[in-house]
Design an enzyme around this catalytic site. Structure first.
Site, PDB file in Angstrom:
ATOM      1  N   ARG A  90       8.380   5.061  20.502  1.00 48.56           N
ATOM      2  CA  ARG A  90       8.313   4.197  19.238  1.00 48.56           C
ATOM      3  C   ARG A  90       9.110   3.585  19.047  1.00 48.56           C
ATOM      4  O   ARG A  90       8.760   2.244  19.045  1.00 48.56           O
ATOM      5  CB  ARG A  90       7.982   4.746  18.237  1.00 48.56           C
ATOM      6  N   HIS A  99      -0.659  12.382   6.097  1.00 47.83           N
ATOM      7  CA  HIS A  99      -0.224  11.625   6.540  1.00 47.83           C
ATOM      8  C   HIS A  99       0.173  11.031   5.228  1.00 47.83           C
ATOM      9  O   HIS A  99      -0.901   9.809   4.119  1.00 47.83           O
ATOM     10  CB  HIS A  99      -1.083  10.950   7.475  1.00 47.83           C
ATOM     11  N   THR A 100       2.052   9.834   5.154  1.00 47.65           N
ATOM     12  CA  THR A 100       1.990   9.361   4.551  1.00 47.65           C
ATOM     13  C   THR A 100       2.320   7.925   4.703  1.00 47.65           C
ATOM     14  O   THR A 100       3.448   7.961   5.949  1.00 47.65           O
ATOM     15  CB  THR A 100       3.053  10.079   3.204  1.00 47.65           C
ATOM     16  N   ASP A 144       0.225   5.355   0.442  1.00 46.21           N
ATOM     17  CA  ASP A 144      -1.214   6.402   1.230  1.00 46.21           C
ATOM     18  C   ASP A 144      -0.444   7.073   0.901  1.00 46.21           C
ATOM     19  O   ASP A 144       0.639   8.306   1.649  1.00 46.21           O
ATOM     20  CB  ASP A 144      -1.406   5.525   2.804  1.00 46.21           C
ATOM     21  N   ASN A 178       4.139   1.003   9.031  1.00 45.30           N
ATOM     22  CA  ASN A 178       5.316   1.553  10.435  1.00 45.30           C
ATOM     23  C   ASN A 178       6.136   2.793   9.585  1.00 45.30           C
ATOM     24  O   ASN A 178       7.133   2.145   9.997  1.00 45.30           O
ATOM     25  CB  ASN A 178       5.699   0.983  10.953  1.00 45.30           C
ATOM     26  N   GLU A 208      -3.565  10.345   2.726  1.00 45.22           N
ATOM     27  CA  GLU A 208      -4.090  10.561   3.927  1.00 45.22           C
ATOM     28  C   GLU A 208      -4.953  12.200   4.616  1.00 45.22           C
ATOM     29  O   GLU A 208      -3.758  12.384   5.321  1.00 45.22           O
ATOM     30  CB  GLU A 208      -4.393   9.307   4.979  1.00 45.22           C
ATOM     31  N   GLU A 229       0.969  -0.692   0.005  1.00 51.64           N
ATOM     32  CA  GLU A 229       0.190  -0.319  -0.152  1.00 51.64           C
ATOM     33  C   GLU A 229       0.861   1.036   0.266  1.00 51.64           C
ATOM     34  O   GLU A 229       1.769   1.236   1.059  1.00 51.64           O
ATOM     35  CB  GLU A 229      -0.788  -0.348   1.559  1.00 51.64           C
ATOM     36  N   ASP A 255     -12.142   8.599  16.175  1.00 49.27           N
ATOM     37  CA  ASP A 255     -11.410   8.017  17.345  1.00 49.27           C
ATOM     38  C   ASP A 255      -9.539   8.227  17.076  1.00 49.27           C
ATOM     39  O   ASP A 255      -9.735   8.163  18.342  1.00 49.27           O
ATOM     40  CB  ASP A 255     -11.703   6.692  16.772  1.00 49.27           C
ATOM     41  N   GLU A 271       5.974   5.702   8.526  1.00 51.07           N
ATOM     42  CA  GLU A 271       4.854   7.477   8.353  1.00 51.07           C
ATOM     43  C   GLU A 271       5.617   8.226   8.693  1.00 51.07           C
ATOM     44  O   GLU A 271       6.125   8.420   9.348  1.00 51.07           O
ATOM     45  CB  GLU A 271       3.704   7.263  10.080  1.00 51.07           C
TER      46      GLU A 271
END
Ligand SMILES: *[C@@H]1O[C@H](CO)[C@@H](O)[C@H](O)[C@H]1NC(C)=O
Length: 280
Positions: A266, A118-119, A103, A128, A105, A101, A194, A130
């Site tokens: 993270r 957001h990529t 992305d 993971n 967004e 994928e 959410d 981003e």
């Protein structure tokens, strides 16, 4: 007689259209609405498409074809005003388990607060990767062009032709890269209150519904699976030149708000190996 002349005019128009716009972007020809029960609408003879979201459902469409590499462009005008909780998307995705994928967004926000772009890149089911950005313009005031270039060496994310991010093929370091599974283009508008806005603290204000995002100039120049067509192939070895690298440095220094490569909290064991390679 009237019927006959209408038919004649129509035939002339059809013939003209097929001569003047053989490769122009067209949602009727290249896309299919996949969900939303009437909330997605093709506009302007196929040149535009609107997606809407209310309390009961969002909506979405996808490309008719699947592609293995190419350049994918769309112009987008995002939900204006209070768009908190909404997410508008433009992404490529394969199907099934271990999917790939790529992305884009667009995470909405309270009135006057910036959208977050957001990529992410998934390969064989693992993401993971981003990176997030704010934009240097108001993405709700006018249409802007968002593009994904995908070739075997790299993935380039562009906004109005300014490179925002490059994800290189680092398979030689053991980092999976999407390159064997054909992908379709997907676009959608949905509720994600959410998590989307300010970490999920700001919820969708349904009194402002329906929320509407507009797409136009949907252009695909790529290798369509099941056909012999690969378009212009101008994307095939596309990479950044010096000017592109400078522009991307500006975008990243001024407008990046999150980078997985810098998130040591993270990834306490260390960020992914490609993070230590090239910045670009
Ligand atoms: C919303 O606005 C806040 C405050 O300006 C900002 O920190 C955040 O990145 C913006 N975007 C989202 C999706 O929350």
């Amino acid at each position: 007689m009237a019927i006959f002349s209408n038919f004649a005019v129509l035939s002339v128009l059809v013939v003209l259209a097929s001569f003047t716009a053989p490769s122009a972007a067209n949602f009727y020809r290249d896309a299919e609405i996949t969900w939303g029960d009437g909330r997605a609408n093709i506009l302007d003879g196929g040149r535009g498409l609107s997606l809407s979201l209310d309390q009961y459902s969002g909506s979405g469409f996808q490309s008719k074809n699947e592609y293995l590499f190419g350049r994918f462009d769309v112009q987008l005008k995002l939900v204006p005003g209070n768009s908190a909780g909404t997410v508008t998307t433009f992404f490529l995705s394969s199907q099934g388990e271990g999917h790939d994928e790529i992305d884009f967004e667009f995470l909405g926000n309270s009135s006057g607060e910036p959208y977050t772009v957001h990529t992410n890149v998934y390969a064989q089911g693992k993401g993971n990767k981003e990176q997030q950005f704010h934009l240097w313009f108001d993405p709700t005031a006018a249409f802007h062009t968002y593009s994904i270039v995908w070739n075997p060496q790299r993935i380039i994310f562009l906004v109005d032709n300014s490179p925002m991010r490059v994800f290189h093929n680092h398979e030689s370091l053991g980092v999976p890269f999407p390159k064997n599974q054909p992908m379709r283009v997907h676009c959608s508008l949905w509720n994600a209150d959410d998590w989307a806005t300010q970490g999920g603290r700001v919820k969708t204000d349904w009194s402002k519904a329906p929320f509407v995002a507009y797409y136009r100039n949907f252009k695909i120049d790529g290798c369509a699976v099941g056909t012999s067509s690969c378009g212009s192939r101008s994307w095939q070895n596309q990479e950044l030149d010096g000017k592109g690298r400078n522009r991307m440095r500006w975008v990243q220094q001024k407008h990046m708000v999150y980078n997985y490569c810098a998130d040591v909290q993270r990834f306490p064991q260390g960020t992914s190996v490609e993070c230590r390679r090239s910045r670009f």
